[in-house]
Structures are given as C-alpha cells and as structure tokens.
Design a protein around this motif. Structure first.
Motif, PDB file in Angstrom:
ATOM      1  N   VAL A 194      -2.277 -14.267  -6.891  1.00 41.43           N
ATOM      2  CA  VAL A 194      -2.071 -12.961  -6.265  1.00 41.43           C
ATOM      3  C   VAL A 194      -0.577 -12.726  -6.103  1.00 41.43           C
ATOM      4  N   ALA A 195      -0.146 -11.558  -6.572  1.00 44.01           N
ATOM      5  CA  ALA A 195       1.223 -11.103  -6.334  1.00 44.01           C
ATOM      6  C   ALA A 195       1.124  -9.885  -5.428  1.00 44.01           C
ATOM      7  N   GLU A 196       2.023  -9.803  -4.469  1.00 39.08           N
ATOM      8  CA  GLU A 196       2.018  -8.668  -3.539  1.00 39.08           C
ATOM      9  C   GLU A 196       3.420  -8.107  -3.380  1.00 39.08           C
ATOM     10  N   VAL A 197       3.484  -6.790  -3.309  1.00 36.64           N
ATOM     11  CA  VAL A 197       4.720  -6.090  -2.987  1.00 36.64           C
ATOM     12  C   VAL A 197       4.471  -5.354  -1.679  1.00 36.64           C
ATOM     13  N   VAL A 198       5.353  -5.562  -0.709  1.00 33.69           N
ATOM     14  CA  VAL A 198       5.267  -4.895   0.581  1.00 33.69           C
ATOM     15  C   VAL A 198       6.423  -3.910   0.674  1.00 33.69           C
ATOM     16  N   GLU A 199       6.105  -2.693   1.089  1.00 35.65           N
ATOM     17  CA  GLU A 199       7.128  -1.648   1.260  1.00 35.65           C
ATOM     18  C   GLU A 199       7.194  -1.275   2.729  1.00 35.65           C
ATOM     19  N   ILE A 200       8.410  -1.382   3.297  1.00 30.05           N
ATOM     20  CA  ILE A 200       8.599  -1.152   4.727  1.00 30.05           C
ATOM     21  C   ILE A 200       9.713  -0.144   4.980  1.00 30.05           C
ATOM     22  N   SER A 201       9.787   0.301   6.232  1.00 28.96           N
ATOM     23  CA  SER A 201      10.954   1.015   6.721  1.00 28.96           C
ATOM     24  C   SER A 201      11.293   0.446   8.089  1.00 28.96           C
ATOM     25  N   MET A 202      12.530   0.682   8.501  1.00 29.41           N
ATOM     26  CA  MET A 202      12.999   0.257   9.814  1.00 29.41           C
ATOM     27  C   MET A 202      13.534   1.484  10.531  1.00 29.41           C
ATOM     28  N   SER A 203      13.137   1.653  11.791  1.00 32.10           N
ATOM     29  CA  SER A 203      13.643   2.758  12.598  1.00 32.10           C
ATOM     30  C   SER A 203      13.862   2.248  14.010  1.00 32.10           C
ATOM     31  N   SER A 204      15.087   2.333  14.474  1.00 27.98           N
ATOM     32  CA  SER A 204      15.460   1.845  15.802  1.00 27.98           C
ATOM     33  C   SER A 204      15.028   0.395  15.994  1.00 27.98           C
ATOM     34  N   GLY A 205      15.192  -0.401  14.941  1.00 32.13           N
ATOM     35  CA  GLY A 205      14.847  -1.812  15.022  1.00 32.13           C
ATOM     36  C   GLY A 205      13.372  -2.108  14.916  1.00 32.13           C
ATOM     37  N   LYS A 206      12.540  -1.070  14.731  1.00 30.44           N
ATOM     38  CA  LYS A 206      11.089  -1.271  14.624  1.00 30.44           C
ATOM     39  C   LYS A 206      10.680  -1.213  13.159  1.00 30.44           C
ATOM     40  N   LEU A 207       9.804  -2.122  12.818  1.00 35.62           N
ATOM     41  CA  LEU A 207       9.285  -2.255  11.462  1.00 35.62           C
ATOM     42  C   LEU A 207       8.032  -1.404  11.281  1.00 35.62           C
ATOM     43  N   ARG A 208       7.923  -0.754  10.129  1.00 34.21           N
ATOM     44  CA  ARG A 208       6.691  -0.060   9.757  1.00 34.21           C
ATOM     45  C   ARG A 208       6.358  -0.450   8.328  1.00 34.21           C
ATOM     46  N   VAL A 209       5.151  -0.930   8.110  1.00 40.18           N
ATOM     47  CA  VAL A 209       4.685  -1.284   6.773  1.00 40.18           C
ATOM     48  C   VAL A 209       3.964  -0.071   6.205  1.00 40.18           C
ATOM     49  N   HIS A 210       4.462   0.445   5.077  1.00 36.42           N
ATOM     50  CA  HIS A 210       3.896   1.653   4.473  1.00 36.42           C
ATOM     51  C   HIS A 210       2.881   1.350   3.383  1.00 36.42           C
ATOM     52  N   ARG A 211       3.204   0.385   2.514  1.00 35.80           N
ATOM     53  CA  ARG A 211       2.345   0.089   1.370  1.00 35.80           C
ATOM     54  C   ARG A 211       2.303  -1.404   1.115  1.00 35.80           C
ATOM     55  N   VAL A 212       1.154  -1.862   0.638  1.00 32.06           N
ATOM     56  CA  VAL A 212       1.020  -3.214   0.110  1.00 32.06           C
ATOM     57  C   VAL A 212       0.294  -3.081  -1.220  1.00 32.06           C
ATOM     58  N   ILE A 213       0.929  -3.562  -2.271  1.00 28.75           N
ATOM     59  CA  ILE A 213       0.352  -3.516  -3.602  1.00 28.75           C
ATOM     60  C   ILE A 213      -0.009  -4.939  -3.989  1.00 28.75           C
ATOM     61  N   CYS A 214      -1.271  -5.142  -4.345  1.00 29.75           N
ATOM     62  CA  CYS A 214      -1.760  -6.466  -4.726  1.00 29.75           C
ATOM     63  C   CYS A 214      -2.154  -6.444  -6.200  1.00 29.75           C
ATOM     64  N   ALA A 215      -1.755  -7.467  -6.931  1.00 31.33           N
ATOM     65  CA  ALA A 215      -2.238  -7.680  -8.292  1.00 31.33           C
ATOM     66  C   ALA A 215      -2.870  -9.059  -8.311  1.00 31.33           C
ATOM     67  N   VAL A 216      -4.081  -9.147  -8.816  1.00 29.21           N
ATOM     68  CA  VAL A 216      -4.819 -10.405  -8.761  1.00 29.21           C
ATOM     69  C   VAL A 216      -5.377 -10.775 -10.124  1.00 29.21           C
ATOM     70  N   ASP A 217      -5.264 -12.057 -10.431  1.00 27.05           N
ATOM     71  CA  ASP A 217      -5.967 -12.654 -11.565  1.00 27.05           C
ATOM     72  C   ASP A 217      -6.920 -13.666 -10.954  1.00 27.05           C
ATOM     73  N   CYS A 218      -8.169 -13.263 -10.831  1.00 26.07           N
ATOM     74  CA  CYS A 218      -9.196 -14.150 -10.269  1.00 26.07           C
ATOM     75  C   CYS A 218     -10.242 -14.473 -11.328  1.00 26.07           C
ATOM     76  N   GLY A 219      -9.797 -14.541 -12.575  1.00 26.30           N
ATOM     77  CA  GLY A 219     -10.724 -14.822 -13.660  1.00 26.30           C
ATOM     78  C   GLY A 219     -11.601 -13.603 -13.918  1.00 26.30           C
ATOM     79  N   THR A 220     -12.776 -13.858 -14.450  1.00 30.40           N
ATOM     80  CA  THR A 220     -13.720 -12.778 -14.719  1.00 30.40           C
ATOM     81  C   THR A 220     -14.149 -12.148 -13.406  1.00 30.40           C
TER      82      THR A 220
END
Length: 185
Positions: free
Chosen positions: A70-96
């Motif tokens: 599994v590969a994941e990309v996390v996209e965040i922003s920071m505002s006034s020191g606070k974290l916000r997670v906007h997107r998580v993209i997962c790519a998976v090779d789990c066989g068939t």
C-alpha cells in the motif's frame, strides 16, 4: 507495522538532504518493476504529486504487509498551527481482487483508524489500570474531520493477499511527511 513509520519518515529526511523530491528519491532506488514502485507511482499519479493546491502540502509512504503493498499520499493544510487532513490517496496491490468493495472499505477504515491513532491515540494508566474504557474517553476521528479518501487497486494476477491491516502502517508516515513538507520539522 510501526517499522513503516520509522523507515518512511527517515526516507523523507534523507531525500531533501540529498536535494531530491521524496517520491523521485524512492522510485530511483526501488526496482522499477517492483510492486512497491508500481503502488507508489499510482498513488503519486492519482494525487497529482508535487502539484498540491496553494496552502496544501503532501507526504507519502509505501509499505508491504500481509503480502499486500500500500502506498498512500496525505494532503494537509496548516492554519494557526492546526493541522487539517484534506485527502488521502491509497494505491494497493493485494493480488487478485476478489471483492473490490471489501478492499475499498478496508482501506477507508484503515485510514480512519490510522488517522485516529496518529492524531489522538493515547492510552494512559492510573494505579496500574488503563483509564480509557470506551470511545467516550478515547477520541476517534469524527465525520467532520474525515478527509476525502480515494482507493485505487492495481491489476494483478497474483493470489489474493491480506487487506485487513495493510492500509494502516503507511498512514502515520505519510502524515508526518506532509507535516515535514509543511513545517520543515
């Protein structure tokens, strides 16, 4: 599972020290035909790696567990020191893939579980007893905090492999790597 955090976070410290993009750094060092490289390329492509909207930052990680990659990309922003997670993209090779809906649901729930652990997870002890007894005193990600989650399955003719946990290990590292991109720390 915890090894994914240490390895993938360290790679994101080495890549900029070498003057390289974290994704390119990994791909240059993985065998081009490996499952890890394929999953990483797919996640990066789907996330439009390196082209996050203004004010957003991306981090990525890739890990193999239970026979799945599994590969994941996390996209965040920071505002006034606070974290916000906007997107998580997962790519998976789990066989068939036998049941794509189950794969999607397992990865979506792994993201929610892993984000909850990374952002809030803490077990405390008092007088030799665990203080947290249920979800009323152990915070988990709320619906309004849940990011957009995308799941992309790689075509494979390999036998089916595990899908219950493999989405969890790379998430904390990808999140930490996005924080590193945003803050330099």
């Amino acid at each position: 599972s915890q090894n994914a955090f240490f390895v993938e976070s360290f790679v994101d410290e080495v890549a900029p020290a070498m003057g390289e993009d974290p994704c390119a750094f990994r791909l240059d060092r993985l065998p081009a035909d490996s499952r890890q490289a394929a999953a990483l390329r797919r996640a990066a492509d789907e996330a439009d790696w390196g082209k996050a909207p203004e004010g957003r930052f991306q981090g990525l990680a890739v890990h193999e567990s239970f026979g799945s990659v599994v590969a994941e990309v996390v996209e965040i922003s920071m505002s006034s020191g606070k974290l916000r997670v906007h997107r998580v993209i997962c790519a998976v090779d789990c066989g068939t893939v036998v049941n794509p809906d189950v794969v999607r649901m397992q990865l979506e729930s792994a993201v929610v579980f892993a984000l909850s652990a990374a952002l809030y997870g803490e077990i405390t002890l008092r007088e030799a007893a665990v203080e947290q007894g249920n979800f009323d005193d152990y915070p988990v990600l709320r619906m309004n905090e849940c990011p957009q989650i995308e799941v992309h399955m790689l075509a494979s003719d390999a036998p089916p492999s595990g899908i219950g946990e493999p989405g969890t290990p790379p998430l904390a590292a990808a999140l930490a790597n996005a924080l590193f991109a945003a803050t330099g720390q």
